[in-house]
Write an enzyme that holds these catalytic residues in place. Structure first.
Site, short mmCIF file in Angstrom:
data_model
loop_
_atom_site.label_atom_id
_atom_site.label_comp_id
_atom_site.label_asym_id
_atom_site.label_seq_id
_atom_site.Cartn_x
_atom_site.Cartn_y
_atom_site.Cartn_z
N ASP A 1 3.80 5.40 -8.44
CA ASP A 1 3.79 4.04 -7.91
C ASP A 1 5.17 3.39 -8.03
O ASP A 1 5.82 3.48 -9.08
CB ASP A 1 2.81 3.17 -8.69
N HIS B 1 5.49 0.08 -6.20
CA HIS B 1 4.97 -1.29 -6.16
C HIS B 1 6.05 -2.35 -5.88
O HIS B 1 6.17 -3.34 -6.60
CB HIS B 1 4.25 -1.62 -7.46
N ASP C 1 1.03 3.67 -3.35
CA ASP C 1 1.30 2.35 -3.94
C ASP C 1 2.79 2.02 -3.88
O ASP C 1 3.44 1.71 -4.88
CB ASP C 1 0.76 2.26 -5.37
N ASP D 1 3.01 -4.10 -2.71
CA ASP D 1 2.19 -5.06 -3.49
C ASP D 1 2.76 -5.26 -4.89
O ASP D 1 3.39 -4.40 -5.47
CB ASP D 1 0.72 -4.64 -3.59
N ARG D 2 2.46 -6.44 -5.41
CA ARG D 2 2.87 -6.90 -6.75
C ARG D 2 4.37 -7.17 -6.80
O ARG D 2 4.78 -8.30 -6.95
CB ARG D 2 2.42 -5.93 -7.85
N ASN E 1 -4.15 3.35 -3.11
CA ASN E 1 -5.18 2.34 -2.86
C ASN E 1 -4.57 1.01 -2.39
O ASN E 1 -5.26 0.19 -1.78
CB ASN E 1 -6.04 2.11 -4.11
N HIS E 2 -3.27 0.80 -2.63
CA HIS E 2 -2.63 -0.44 -2.17
C HIS E 2 -2.08 -0.34 -0.75
O HIS E 2 -1.58 -1.34 -0.23
CB HIS E 2 -1.52 -0.87 -3.14
N HIS F 1 -3.06 10.34 -5.05
CA HIS F 1 -2.79 9.10 -5.77
C HIS F 1 -3.74 8.87 -6.94
O HIS F 1 -3.32 8.55 -8.06
CB HIS F 1 -2.84 7.90 -4.83
N ARG G 1 -12.89 0.30 -12.90
CA ARG G 1 -12.34 -0.46 -11.77
C ARG G 1 -13.45 -0.94 -10.83
O ARG G 1 -13.19 -1.77 -9.96
CB ARG G 1 -11.37 0.41 -10.96
N HIS H 1 -1.28 5.98 -10.06
CA HIS H 1 -2.38 5.01 -10.09
C HIS H 1 -2.52 4.25 -11.40
O HIS H 1 -3.22 3.24 -11.43
CB HIS H 1 -3.68 5.75 -9.75
#
Length: 396
Positions: free
Chosen positions: A141, A143, A170, A173-174, A202-203, A251, A299, A326
């Protein structure tokens, strides 16, 4: 996901009857109604591909002239009114991003459209050979932490024919430089298709982007139209890779049913928003656990799987190792399940507050043994994580 929103919508409507003039409640009700409509639209992506009108197919690059006043990097003119991406352009783009300037939307759209054409030709599981005298790097990730991405390339070299990478989902995001991260990765993919590989996380989904910042960031830096094209690009990202018939990279993790084969993954119809269950969901969402067997995921989506599940899957498919991402790891990586499962996470000091290291994994083709490099976070401009995130789902 839709079930959660429908339940929340029911609650909000009931509350609105009790307090019809509450402005905060009315706002949340409106946003929730929009979310239900959006998710229903996403489910329509299960419609046969031939019946869908793709936004990407409506983009006319010739209608986006590059103004004389634009002083940023330019692609090379092709002599027919168009442009061609070059290494010189990509390197100049990286520097432009580093100085907090954007490239012209004409070039950004071209990167997206060319990347989409490449990705849609790939299977859902991609096989990659790593010659004995070559190496291959897997990153986790990122991110939206652009300056840490640049540090990876400082430490391990820029992508190229002799220095291939796989970034394991990923990307966005964030972190608040997600646009810069994903355009950089896709530009390398367009320039050197066999040297930049990208798996879906997943993002890379509209529902997550709406909450965690990418949606707002793209609209702020470019436009809603570009966001729609990003969404179509994300839907074409492969779900998994196999390196030299030995290492599975995906991922999230493994599966809720036994007996899953690599051919099962190849057959997944991935062009859609991620579902709440099934192989595609579990590729993106599952996590390993120390306990044997399978358990419900903390989750609320995917599952947790133990070392016996990892062994069973690898043995059935003639593989040696699973590499997944992840999850934040204090040292940037973790080796578990009797050495047969690796987690790698490449966003150090995640969200400017976790204090973790980042890591990447390098394999030599001769033996495909993982070698880990860890690194600390580097300084970045004073733009906080989640700067473009929506706040309307803070109640969930």
């Amino acid at each position: 996901m839709l079930g959660k929103f429908k339940e929340a919508l029911k609650d909000f409507k009931a509350a609105a009857k009790v307090a019809p003039k509450d402005p905060d409640l009315r706002k949340k009700l409106t946003e929730c109604e929009k979310s239900v409509k959006r998710i229903k639209f996403e489910e329509a992506l299960s419609t046969p591909d031939s019946e869908i009108t793709h936004v990407s197919d409506t983009i006319d690059l010739s209608s986006m002239p590059v103004e004389d006043s634009y002083t940023g990097p330019r692609m090379k003119e092709d002599g027919a009114g168009g442009y061609v991406i070059t290494e010189e352009f990509v390197k100049a783009m990286l520097q432009e991003f580093k100085e907090q300037r954007l490239i012209h939307r004409r070039f950004a759209f071209q990167i997206l459209l060319e990347a989409r054409q490449l990705l849609r030709q790939l299977p859902s599981l991609v096989d990659i050979d790593v010659p004995d005298d070559k190496h291959f790097t897997v990153c986790g990730d990122v991110h939206g932490q652009y300056y840490d991405l640049m540090n990876i390339w400082e430490l391990n070299g820029l992508p190229g024919p002799d220095n291939p990478y796989l970034f394991n989902g990923d990307f966005v995001d964030r972190g608040s430089f997600s646009v810069e991260v994903i355009l950089s990765l896709l530009a390398w993919k367009v320039l050197y298709p066999s040297a930049m590989h990208l798996s879906r996380g997943n993002h890379e989904s509209h529902s997550m982007n709406k909450i965690y910042g990418f949606d707002g960031e793209v609209k702020h830096k470019y436009s809603g139209l570009m966001l729609d094209v990003f969404r179509e690009v994300f839907n074409w990202l492969p779900l998994a890779f196999v390196l030299k018939k030995k290492v599975l990279v995906l991922h999230g993790g493994l599966f809720s049913k036994s007996g899953v084969t690599l051919d099962d993954l190849r057959r997944v119809d991935r062009y859609r928003e991620p579902p709440d269950e099934g192989l595609m969901c579990e590729c993106l969402w599952s996590d390993p656990a120390p306990e044997p067997g399978r358990q419900a995921s903390k989750r609320g989506v995917g599952l947790q799987f133990g070392p016996d599940i990892t062994k069973e899957f690898l043995d059935k498919n003639g593989l040696e190792l699973v590499v997944r991402s992840h999850e934040v790891k204090e040292e940037g990586y973790e080796v578990i399940h009797d050495g047969r499962l690796v987690t790698v996470f490449s966003a150090p000091n995640y969200c400017d507050q976790m204090g973790n290291k980042g890591a990447f994994v390098r394999f030599n083709g001769k033996d495909m043994v993982p070698h880990f490099t860890t690194f600390e976070a580097v300084p970045h401009p004073d733009v906080k994580p989640m700067a473009y995130a929506s706040s309307f789902l803070s109640w969930m």
